[in-house]
Scaffold this motif. Sequence first.
Motif, mmCIF file in Angstrom:
data_model
loop_
_atom_site.group_PDB
_atom_site.id
_atom_site.type_symbol
_atom_site.label_atom_id
_atom_site.label_comp_id
_atom_site.label_asym_id
_atom_site.label_seq_id
_atom_site.Cartn_x
_atom_site.Cartn_y
_atom_site.Cartn_z
ATOM 1 N N ASP A 250 0.839 -1.209 0.000
ATOM 2 C CA ASP A 250 0.000 0.000 0.000
ATOM 3 C C ASP A 250 0.869 1.251 0.000
ATOM 4 O OD1 ASP A 250 -1.873 1.970 0.218
ATOM 5 O OD2 ASP A 250 -2.872 1.165 1.994
ATOM 6 N N PHE A 251 1.331 1.565 -1.187
ATOM 7 C CA PHE A 251 2.201 2.731 -1.342
ATOM 8 C C PHE A 251 1.435 4.022 -1.008
ATOM 9 C CE2 PHE A 251 4.263 6.016 -4.058
ATOM 10 C CZ PHE A 251 5.528 5.966 -3.493
ATOM 11 N N VAL A 252 0.117 4.013 -1.247
ATOM 12 C CA VAL A 252 -0.705 5.201 -0.984
ATOM 13 C C VAL A 252 -0.667 5.553 0.502
ATOM 14 C CG1 VAL A 252 -3.057 6.128 -1.049
ATOM 15 C CG2 VAL A 252 -2.189 4.785 -2.988
ATOM 16 N N SER A 253 -0.805 4.554 1.344
ATOM 17 C CA SER A 253 -0.753 4.810 2.800
ATOM 18 C C SER A 253 0.629 5.307 3.209
ATOM 19 C CB SER A 253 -1.085 3.545 3.588
ATOM 20 O OG SER A 253 -2.406 3.174 3.321
ATOM 21 N N LEU A 254 1.653 4.740 2.575
ATOM 22 C CA LEU A 254 3.019 5.175 2.879
ATOM 23 C C LEU A 254 3.156 6.679 2.574
ATOM 24 C CD1 LEU A 254 5.844 4.150 3.744
ATOM 25 C CD2 LEU A 254 6.320 3.663 1.329
ATOM 26 N N VAL A 255 2.609 7.100 1.442
ATOM 27 C CA VAL A 255 2.651 8.524 1.078
ATOM 28 C C VAL A 255 1.876 9.351 2.100
ATOM 29 C CG1 VAL A 255 1.809 10.206 -0.620
ATOM 30 C CG2 VAL A 255 2.971 8.117 -1.406
ATOM 31 N N GLN A 256 0.672 8.880 2.442
ATOM 32 C CA GLN A 256 -0.157 9.636 3.402
ATOM 33 C C GLN A 256 0.549 9.780 4.749
ATOM 34 O OE1 GLN A 256 -3.721 7.157 2.734
ATOM 35 N NE2 GLN A 256 -4.837 9.078 2.401
ATOM 36 N N ASN A 257 1.212 8.711 5.168
ATOM 37 C CA ASN A 257 1.930 8.783 6.437
ATOM 38 C C ASN A 257 3.061 9.807 6.378
ATOM 39 O OD1 ASN A 257 0.286 6.873 7.552
ATOM 40 N ND2 ASN A 257 1.663 5.147 7.050
ATOM 41 N N TRP A 258 3.741 9.832 5.255
ATOM 42 C CA TRP A 258 4.837 10.797 5.107
ATOM 43 C C TRP A 258 4.305 12.229 5.114
ATOM 44 C CZ3 TRP A 258 9.544 11.048 6.357
ATOM 45 C CH2 TRP A 258 10.376 9.908 6.350
ATOM 46 N N LEU A 259 3.158 12.416 4.493
ATOM 47 C CA LEU A 259 2.595 13.770 4.467
ATOM 48 C C LEU A 259 2.290 14.235 5.899
ATOM 49 C CD1 LEU A 259 1.757 16.107 2.648
ATOM 50 C CD2 LEU A 259 -0.520 15.103 2.481
ATOM 51 N N ILE A 260 1.753 13.317 6.721
ATOM 52 C CA ILE A 260 1.466 13.685 8.114
ATOM 53 C C ILE A 260 2.771 14.005 8.854
ATOM 54 C CG2 ILE A 260 0.582 12.776 10.309
ATOM 55 C CD1 ILE A 260 -1.440 11.141 8.521
ATOM 56 N N LYS A 261 3.812 13.185 8.613
ATOM 57 C CA LYS A 261 5.094 13.441 9.280
ATOM 58 C C LYS A 261 5.649 14.821 8.906
ATOM 59 C CE LYS A 261 6.599 8.660 9.130
ATOM 60 N NZ LYS A 261 7.616 7.762 8.602
ATOM 61 N N ILE A 262 5.507 15.164 7.629
ATOM 62 C CA ILE A 262 6.023 16.479 7.195
ATOM 63 C C ILE A 262 5.219 17.591 7.860
ATOM 64 C CG2 ILE A 262 6.427 18.003 5.207
ATOM 65 C CD1 ILE A 262 6.589 15.455 3.455
ATOM 66 N N GLN A 263 3.889 17.404 7.843
ATOM 67 C CA GLN A 263 3.028 18.418 8.467
ATOM 68 C C GLN A 263 3.365 18.620 9.940
ATOM 69 O OE1 GLN A 263 -0.579 16.569 7.165
ATOM 70 N NE2 GLN A 263 -1.299 18.403 6.086
ATOM 71 N N ASP A 264 3.752 17.522 10.570
ATOM 72 C CA ASP A 264 3.999 17.572 12.012
ATOM 73 C C ASP A 264 5.440 17.907 12.371
ATOM 74 O OD1 ASP A 264 1.414 17.020 12.414
ATOM 75 O OD2 ASP A 264 1.678 14.893 12.918
ATOM 76 N N SER A 265 6.307 17.971 11.352
ATOM 77 C CA SER A 265 7.719 18.212 11.694
ATOM 78 C C SER A 265 7.846 19.606 12.292
ATOM 79 C CB SER A 265 8.608 18.079 10.451
ATOM 80 O OG SER A 265 8.630 19.292 9.750
ATOM 81 N N VAL A 314 5.590 12.100 -1.470
ATOM 82 C CA VAL A 314 5.764 11.006 -2.421
ATOM 83 C C VAL A 314 7.250 10.651 -2.551
ATOM 84 C CG1 VAL A 314 5.397 10.251 -4.811
ATOM 85 C CG2 VAL A 314 3.664 11.658 -3.668
ATOM 86 N N ALA A 315 8.106 11.683 -2.603
ATOM 87 C CA ALA A 315 9.547 11.437 -2.744
ATOM 88 C C ALA A 315 10.086 10.680 -1.523
ATOM 89 C CB ALA A 315 10.290 12.762 -2.912
ATOM 90 N N LEU A 316 9.610 11.027 -0.348
ATOM 91 C CA LEU A 316 10.080 10.341 0.865
ATOM 92 C C LEU A 316 9.565 8.902 0.908
ATOM 93 C CD1 LEU A 316 9.728 13.328 3.348
ATOM 94 C CD2 LEU A 316 11.875 12.173 2.736
ATOM 95 N N ALA A 317 8.345 8.714 0.429
ATOM 96 C CA ALA A 317 7.815 7.349 0.370
ATOM 97 C C ALA A 317 8.649 6.500 -0.594
ATOM 98 C CB ALA A 317 6.345 7.375 -0.056
#
Lengths: 562, 562
Positions: A250-265, A314-317
Amino acid sequence: MAEAAANGDARRRGVPRPTNPMVTPLLTDLYQFTMAYAYWKAGKHLDRAVFDLYFRKNPFGGEFTIFGGLEECIRFIANFKFTEEEIKFLRSVMPTCEDGFFEYLSSIDCSDVEVYAIPEGYVVFPKVPLMRIEGPVAVIQLLETPFLSLVNYASLVTTNAARHRLVAGKSKNLLEFGLRRAQGPDGGISASRYSYMGGFDATSNVAAGRLFGIPIRGTHSHAFVSSFMGLDEITDKALTSSDGSSKCEDFVSLVQNWLIKIQDSSSLRGTFGETSQSELAAFTSYALAFPNSFLALVDTYDVMRSGVPNFCAVALALNDMGTFHCRYKAVGIRLDSGDLAYLSVETRKFFHVIEKDFGVVGFGKMNITASNDLNEETIDALNKQGHEVDAFGIGTYLVTCYAQAALGCVFKLVEINKQPRIKLSEDVTKVSIPCKKKCYRLYGKEGYPLVDIMTGEDEPGPKIGERLLCRHPFIESKRAYVVPQHVEELLRCYWPGNSSTSRQELPSLHETRSRCIQHLERMRPDHMRRLNPTPYKVSVSAKLYDFIHFLWLNEAPVGELQ
Amino acid sequence: MAEAAANGDARRRGVPRPTNPMVTPLLTDLYQFTMAYAYWKAGKHLDRAVFDLYFRKNPFGGEFTIFGGLEECIRFIANFKFTEEEIKFLRSVMPTCEDGFFEYLSSIDCSDVEVYAIPEGYVVFPKVPLMRIEGPVAVIQLLETPFLSLVNYASLVTTNAARHRLVAGKSKNLLEFGLRRAQGPDGGISASRYSYMGGFDATSNVAAGRLFGIPIRGTHSHAFVSSFMGLDEITDKALTSSDGSSKCEDFVSLVQNWLIKIQDSSSLRGTFGETSQSELAAFTSYALAFPNSFLALVDTYDVMRSGVPNFCAVALALNDMGTFHCRYKAVGIRLDSGDLAYLSVETRKFFHVIEKDFGVVGFGKMNITASNDLNEETIDALNKQGHEVDAFGIGTYLVTCYAQAALGCVFKLVEINKQPRIKLSEDVTKVSIPCKKKCYRLYGKEGYPLVDIMTGEDEPGPKIGERLLCRHPFIESKRAYVVPQHVEELLRCYWPGNSSTSRQELPSLHETRSRCIQHLERMRPDHMRRLNPTPYKVSVSAKLYDFIHFLWLNEAPVGELQ
């Protein structure tokens, strides 16, 4: 007949037909045919004529031009022959002409034509012939229009490309994106070819890439982004790592998780809120299709609040996939609107934060491509403002030569039956330089070209170390002595006709491009600068000067004031 | 296979291949293929998409544009099919893509694409779709670049030609002479075709004349004049009268005698002295070759002291040949330099003196053609100064569209899977108008078009005599009620795809040209004037207005001031 055909094949051996099949002997002005008929009627058609093809003024307010289009001219004459259908059409256009003329036309080719030219890709200057064409006057006239049509735009766009390279600098990638705005399909294909010759790195034009072996580049458009509504459109979410060792279901979830991490950094919190989900879906889909070469167009919604964060997620995923040495590495982003200087700098900062916060080595160096109506001036302005752009995609202004849409090459008779001819004009810059000529480039001690000089055909050439007077062709007071350290004869034989001179081979596009880049680097920098460049000197020998002015006085009518 | 081929033939029946054989499905940007692959990977390639092709701003500072290029687009899609070699090349460019994708590419054509368009040659305006293209998103994207490449320059140069016609006036002959300065051979051929469409009368381009049936014109150049040294070069001096009844054994002496008579005529004595003998020889030779269509370029040496007297001598000699009703009648002269207003007026006076002094009825009405870097501005200036020019030969400025070298047509997604899409931009003029739309032109009482209006596809169309609110698509305060006297639906079906709609036939170039001229005449004059023209109104229905703004608000991110 068979023998003639075989001779024809031998004659053009190794010279393919023109790239564009529409380049035929009919691609010329009607007056070339009416003149041919008048010559034929007067029994003058075989008179041996010499024509020069040259331009009068450098384009784009500069002091140099690059010569392009020679190969196509040689392809044209190597295959010059009227078909029966073409002759039939000409008969219908010129119904009063005698049959013998059409029989003559049917018989001609360019086997008794000689073409001398400066090599393609050379830096060239006004008044110096780019090509010297000699042969039966009726045939040479038929070549005028196609030669001009093949050289004018080719030289103009090559020069334009070289000017863009000079302002962008050697380290930047230059991509030609002009096909959609070019002046027709052939304009687009020529633009790609000659932009590459002038120093561009790649084109978006697939047909040109195929024809000429130019590297081809491209990723996606705004329409691709807006064609997605959201992430639930992505049905096949799996991605296998580049070495095949692992698979993310599930690459989509991986991307979504990264987006949350970036938002929260901690460094980025608050800089952006909810990003566009249709954009995120488009980026994710594109990455699933091209995990090895992910480059995203980030300005469909909002560069800093949506495009760049979505890209980074997406790049981080992708970077998570596979073991260290074979991770997918995103390529970068493209900006196609807005303040490119500001947005590229802000994007670069964002990338550096990601590199630092998430420990992804090299993320800060992600490629930033900029496009959107770029030209020499806007790149110069970006340079002055400071920017973080690595690659420029240039279309409209490059391929249409918007800043000056035509180079005024002309084709002038300089000799007929060994008699020198001059074309007078009330405008001195339009007076032609008579005689069949030789042309030389003289180099100085520091390796720079100093001056081009034209001489009569029979004059001895300039010699290394020997002092030589170079005269402005028209202005008496302008002259200078030169002691050349190196002498280069400019006009080489590309089509020997019936003479025994050996023929210069036509180099590949890649060779011509390298030559062009070398020659540009060899020029003295003040000739090449954008603002107030120094004119390069173009001269004639003392002997030719005297002859021009003798002929001029002889031909010009004496006025009578009333 | 045979059946498929037969279906293919049926599909494109009556629609020939693109005029330029280089127009193939590879003549597109690489990103169309990378997007197609990403769509295919995501299973979205068959999503039904609607794109609009339109431009944002009229060119040349004007308030109208002419639509050109449609026929070539239809030829392109009618024959759209990848060859095996093309697929092979694409595999090499996109080596990471799966086999299934290339099999898909091999299978596609445009049989499920629908194209609605405004008829070619219509006067068109910004934002109104020139074409609406519907079909599988992956296929439609592949069409984007070739369509833009075929429409952009065609529309630009047609508009440029129409503008030149408007400034020159209906009574003048307009000749397109641009091949040598065009942006490549195809640029030259397209320029000839679309200049004719926009109202020119003829071209010098023989290949274009042959391809499109455009009248072809041309006589001789300066080189022809300077290739002659003197009258003794003319060996065959005999000329037979047009009815064959008599033969002049020494036409050269007849010309010389006429020159002396002109020199000695009381009204002209002293206005010129010895004329150029090489010019006289060239004119005489040309007249011997074309006694029925003698037109001479008179500015090689000096217009009034050599060219015009020499021309008159030859024209009067021709006029001597044969009996009254079948005398050779010279056509006229061409001026290619100098002050065209002054020289044309002086030449006309000279012609009138000849008519009067020698009793040659009609000599004063001899045709005067002018050329030399003409454009809208110079023709306007000539009009203001007063001139005697009957025909203008226009090259560089016409065919390169020097005043504005590109029309920025774009191709935007407006709907996918029945979902309307909008492309936002910080620049309001770049926001796209969403939805699959219908477009109408509403005409007022006086027969002028009043406004174009776009509506949603399912809205009822405007009705004659019914009051209708037309809204500016983006500016809330700009709206107007209109009661149309005539309603014209603009988008017609030129390629029905699988639908049962009947297909509009493609008219001939001559028909399109007539339509273009009619439509230009039908416009309210203030939209067409050169200085400060009134913008023509382009609007949307109230319902579409509301929907645009709903979607816009919905998609645009809310900023946060910090």
